[in-house]
Design a protein around this motif. Sequence first.
Motif, PDB file in Angstrom:
ATOM      1  N   UNK A  47       0.728  -1.258  -0.089  1.00  0.00           N
ATOM      2  CA  UNK A  47      -0.162   0.043   0.071  1.00  0.00           C
ATOM      3  C   UNK A  47       0.714   1.247  -0.050  1.00  0.00           C
ATOM      4  N   UNK A  48       0.833   2.118  -1.088  1.00  0.00           N
ATOM      5  CA  UNK A  48       1.674   3.149  -1.097  1.00  0.00           C
ATOM      6  C   UNK A  48       1.198   4.355  -0.329  1.00  0.00           C
ATOM      7  N   UNK A  49       0.004   4.323   0.434  1.00  0.00           N
ATOM      8  CA  UNK A  49      -0.271   5.295   1.302  1.00  0.00           C
ATOM      9  C   UNK A  49      -0.642   4.865   2.646  1.00  0.00           C
ATOM     10  N   UNK A  50       0.280   3.464   2.892  1.00  0.00           N
ATOM     11  CA  UNK A  50      -0.099   2.770   4.168  1.00  0.00           C
ATOM     12  C   UNK A  50       0.173   3.999   5.394  1.00  0.00           C
ATOM     13  N   UNK A  51      -0.537   4.142   6.319  1.00  0.00           N
ATOM     14  CA  UNK A  51      -0.141   4.816   7.386  1.00  0.00           C
ATOM     15  C   UNK A  51       0.958   4.353   8.334  1.00  0.00           C
ATOM     16  N   UNK A  52       2.007   4.945   8.551  1.00  0.00           N
ATOM     17  CA  UNK A  52       2.961   4.904   9.312  1.00  0.00           C
ATOM     18  C   UNK A  52       2.929   5.643  10.595  1.00  0.00           C
ATOM     19  N   UNK A  53       2.974   4.652  11.643  1.00  0.00           N
ATOM     20  CA  UNK A  53       2.740   5.503  12.911  1.00  0.00           C
ATOM     21  C   UNK A  53       3.846   5.279  13.969  1.00  0.00           C
ATOM     22  N   UNK A  54       3.858   6.074  15.004  1.00  0.00           N
ATOM     23  CA  UNK A  54       4.885   5.726  15.794  1.00  0.00           C
ATOM     24  C   UNK A  54       5.114   4.099  16.554  1.00  0.00           C
ATOM     25  N   UNK A  55       6.233   3.589  16.480  1.00  0.00           N
ATOM     26  CA  UNK A  55       6.388   2.254  16.800  1.00  0.00           C
ATOM     27  C   UNK A  55       6.760   1.312  15.547  1.00  0.00           C
ATOM     28  N   UNK A  56       6.315   1.682  14.250  1.00  0.00           N
ATOM     29  CA  UNK A  56       6.592   1.091  13.246  1.00  0.00           C
ATOM     30  C   UNK A  56       7.916   0.971  12.690  1.00  0.00           C
ATOM     31  N   UNK A  57       8.384  -0.010  12.000  1.00  0.00           N
ATOM     32  CA  UNK A  57       9.672  -0.160  11.367  1.00  0.00           C
ATOM     33  C   UNK A  57       9.400  -0.240   9.999  1.00  0.00           C
ATOM     34  N   UNK A  58      10.227   0.499   9.173  1.00  0.00           N
ATOM     35  CA  UNK A  58      10.132   0.223   7.710  1.00  0.00           C
ATOM     36  C   UNK A  58      11.539  -0.007   7.337  1.00  0.00           C
TER      37      UNK A  58
END
Length: 68
Positions: A47-58
């Motif tokens: 998902x190009x517009x995936x919502x990245x939030x605090x605690x996530x790792x990319x």
Amino acid sequence: MIEFELNTEYIELIKLLKLLRLVESGGQAKLFVEDGLVYLNGEVEYRKRAKIRKGDQVQIDDQVIVIK
């Protein structure tokens, strides 16, 4: 490893990649995601517009971004 300080509720995945200059353009960011080259919390993220939030790792290539 890159630590990214998030000051809003979330940031869209392609915007994060562009902001951190891990890609040359928005088009390249979209291609990386579509081709399955970006991981969110250890799983391929399409998902190009995936919502990245605090605690996530990319992860893209050998770069790991931790969201604080």
